[in-house]
Design a protein around this motif. Structure first.
Motif, short mmCIF file in Angstrom:
data_model
loop_
_atom_site.label_atom_id
_atom_site.label_comp_id
_atom_site.label_asym_id
_atom_site.label_seq_id
_atom_site.Cartn_x
_atom_site.Cartn_y
_atom_site.Cartn_z
N LEU A 223 0.86 -1.17 0.00
CA LEU A 223 0.00 0.00 0.00
C LEU A 223 0.89 1.22 0.00
O LEU A 223 1.72 1.40 0.89
N PHE A 224 0.73 2.05 -1.02
CA PHE A 224 1.44 3.32 -1.11
C PHE A 224 0.43 4.44 -0.95
O PHE A 224 -0.71 4.33 -1.43
N PHE A 225 0.86 5.52 -0.32
CA PHE A 225 0.00 6.66 -0.06
C PHE A 225 0.63 7.93 -0.59
O PHE A 225 1.85 8.00 -0.76
N ASP A 226 -0.20 8.95 -0.82
CA ASP A 226 0.34 10.27 -1.13
C ASP A 226 0.25 11.12 0.13
O ASP A 226 -0.17 10.63 1.19
N GLU A 227 0.64 12.37 0.02
CA GLU A 227 0.67 13.25 1.19
C GLU A 227 -0.71 13.52 1.79
O GLU A 227 -0.81 13.94 2.95
N GLN A 228 -1.77 13.31 1.02
CA GLN A 228 -3.13 13.51 1.52
C GLN A 228 -3.71 12.23 2.14
O GLN A 228 -4.89 12.21 2.51
N GLY A 229 -2.92 11.16 2.21
CA GLY A 229 -3.40 9.91 2.79
C GLY A 229 -4.21 9.05 1.83
O GLY A 229 -4.84 8.08 2.24
N ARG A 230 -4.18 9.41 0.56
CA ARG A 230 -4.90 8.61 -0.44
C ARG A 230 -4.04 7.42 -0.84
O ARG A 230 -2.81 7.49 -0.82
N VAL A 231 -4.67 6.30 -1.21
CA VAL A 231 -3.98 5.05 -1.52
C VAL A 231 -3.80 4.92 -3.04
O VAL A 231 -4.68 5.29 -3.81
N MET A 232 -2.64 4.38 -3.44
CA MET A 232 -2.36 4.14 -4.85
C MET A 232 -3.14 2.93 -5.35
O MET A 232 -3.13 1.88 -4.73
N MET A 233 -3.79 3.12 -6.48
CA MET A 233 -4.50 2.03 -7.15
C MET A 233 -4.03 1.99 -8.60
O MET A 233 -3.93 3.04 -9.25
N PHE B 143 -4.02 8.03 -7.13
CA PHE B 143 -4.26 7.91 -5.70
C PHE B 143 -5.72 8.23 -5.43
O PHE B 143 -6.28 9.16 -6.01
N HIS B 144 -6.32 7.45 -4.54
CA HIS B 144 -7.75 7.58 -4.25
C HIS B 144 -7.99 7.59 -2.75
O HIS B 144 -7.29 6.89 -2.00
N LEU C 234 -10.90 -7.31 -1.93
CA LEU C 234 -9.69 -6.48 -1.98
C LEU C 234 -9.94 -5.14 -1.30
O LEU C 234 -9.08 -4.65 -0.57
N ALA C 235 -11.11 -4.57 -1.51
CA ALA C 235 -11.44 -3.30 -0.85
C ALA C 235 -11.40 -3.48 0.67
O ALA C 235 -10.81 -2.65 1.38
N ARG C 236 -11.98 -4.58 1.17
CA ARG C 236 -11.95 -4.83 2.62
C ARG C 236 -10.51 -5.01 3.12
O ARG C 236 -10.16 -4.52 4.19
N ARG C 237 -9.70 -5.72 2.33
CA ARG C 237 -8.30 -5.95 2.72
C ARG C 237 -7.54 -4.63 2.79
O ARG C 237 -6.77 -4.39 3.73
N ILE C 238 -7.73 -3.77 1.80
CA ILE C 238 -7.05 -2.47 1.78
C ILE C 238 -7.49 -1.62 2.97
O ILE C 238 -6.66 -1.03 3.66
N GLU C 239 -8.79 -1.57 3.22
CA GLU C 239 -9.31 -0.78 4.35
C GLU C 239 -8.77 -1.30 5.68
O GLU C 239 -8.38 -0.51 6.55
N ALA C 240 -8.74 -2.61 5.86
CA ALA C 240 -8.23 -3.20 7.11
C ALA C 240 -6.73 -2.93 7.27
O ALA C 240 -6.26 -2.63 8.37
N ALA C 241 -5.98 -3.02 6.18
CA ALA C 241 -4.54 -2.77 6.24
C ALA C 241 -4.26 -1.30 6.53
O ALA C 241 -3.35 -0.98 7.30
N ALA C 242 -5.03 -0.41 5.94
CA ALA C 242 -4.85 1.02 6.21
C ALA C 242 -5.16 1.33 7.67
O ALA C 242 -4.44 2.12 8.32
N ALA C 243 -6.20 0.71 8.22
CA ALA C 243 -6.52 0.90 9.64
C ALA C 243 -5.40 0.34 10.52
O ALA C 243 -5.01 0.97 11.51
N ALA C 244 -4.87 -0.83 10.17
CA ALA C 244 -3.77 -1.42 10.93
C ALA C 244 -2.54 -0.51 10.90
O ALA C 244 -1.82 -0.39 11.90
#
Length: 172
Positions: free
Chosen positions: A20-30, A117-118, A131-141
């Motif tokens: 998971l990669f993020f930008d400065e606004q906390g958005r995730v790379m897709m 980034f989204h 995959l959406a659930r996995r990304i959300e759970a990983a971002a929360a972790a």
């Protein structure tokens, strides 16, 4: 039970690894793969003799043409499917990609059409549900400094039933 019988019952899951990669606004790379009708994250299958972390580093280099430092494990997801059997998926923290590193991205020709980034809230509309659930759970972790253990992209009930029926597969 003989060794052969025991070995025949042992799981031999496919493994995949991503970042998971993020930008400065906390958005995730897709990523926009050219061969799928939904967005993905950088990553892919673990090859024989390769660790999940090594696979993540290799896949990021192949798909994005950059070699950023890959951080800690964020999530492990047991997500078998009827088509592929047992699968274990690992998500690592790619951190915030600074603009100078984003400027050096060279997408894998023929496989990745584009990236963007989204906001995390938009991910569910861009990709498949698990995959959406996995990304959300990983971002929360990541935010909580934890590692998420998931089953089909959902937090597993730890200490729950010892086994589930083998036909209980949620593909959603």
């Amino acid at each position: 039970m003989s060794d052969n019988e025991h070995e025949a019952k042992m799981a031999r899951p496919r493994m995949a690894s991503g970042a998971l990669f993020f930008d400065e606004q906390g958005r995730v790379m897709m990523l926009e793969p050219t061969y799928k009708d939904y967005r993905e994250i950088p990553g892919g299958y673990v090859e024989a003799g390769e660790s999940p972390l090594q696979a993540c580093v290799r896949e990021v280099r192949e798909e994005l043409g950059i070699s950023p430092e890959i951080g800690r494990l964020l999530a492990v997801d047991w997500a078998p499917s009827p088509a592929e059997g047992d699968k274990v998926l690992y998500l690592f923290d790619g951190g915030v990609l600074p603009p100078e590193l984003r400027d050096r991205i060279q997408l894998q020709v023929g496989e990745i059409g584009a990236y963007d980034f989204h906001a995390l809230e938009a991910v569910a509309n861009l990709t498949i549900p698990r995959l959406a659930r996995r990304i959300e759970a990983a971002a929360a972790a990541r935010t909580e400094g934890q590692v998420a253990y998931l089953e089909h992209g959902r937090a597993a009930e730890l200490g729950g039933p010892k086994s589930a029926p083998s036909h209980a597969v949620d593909l959603g």
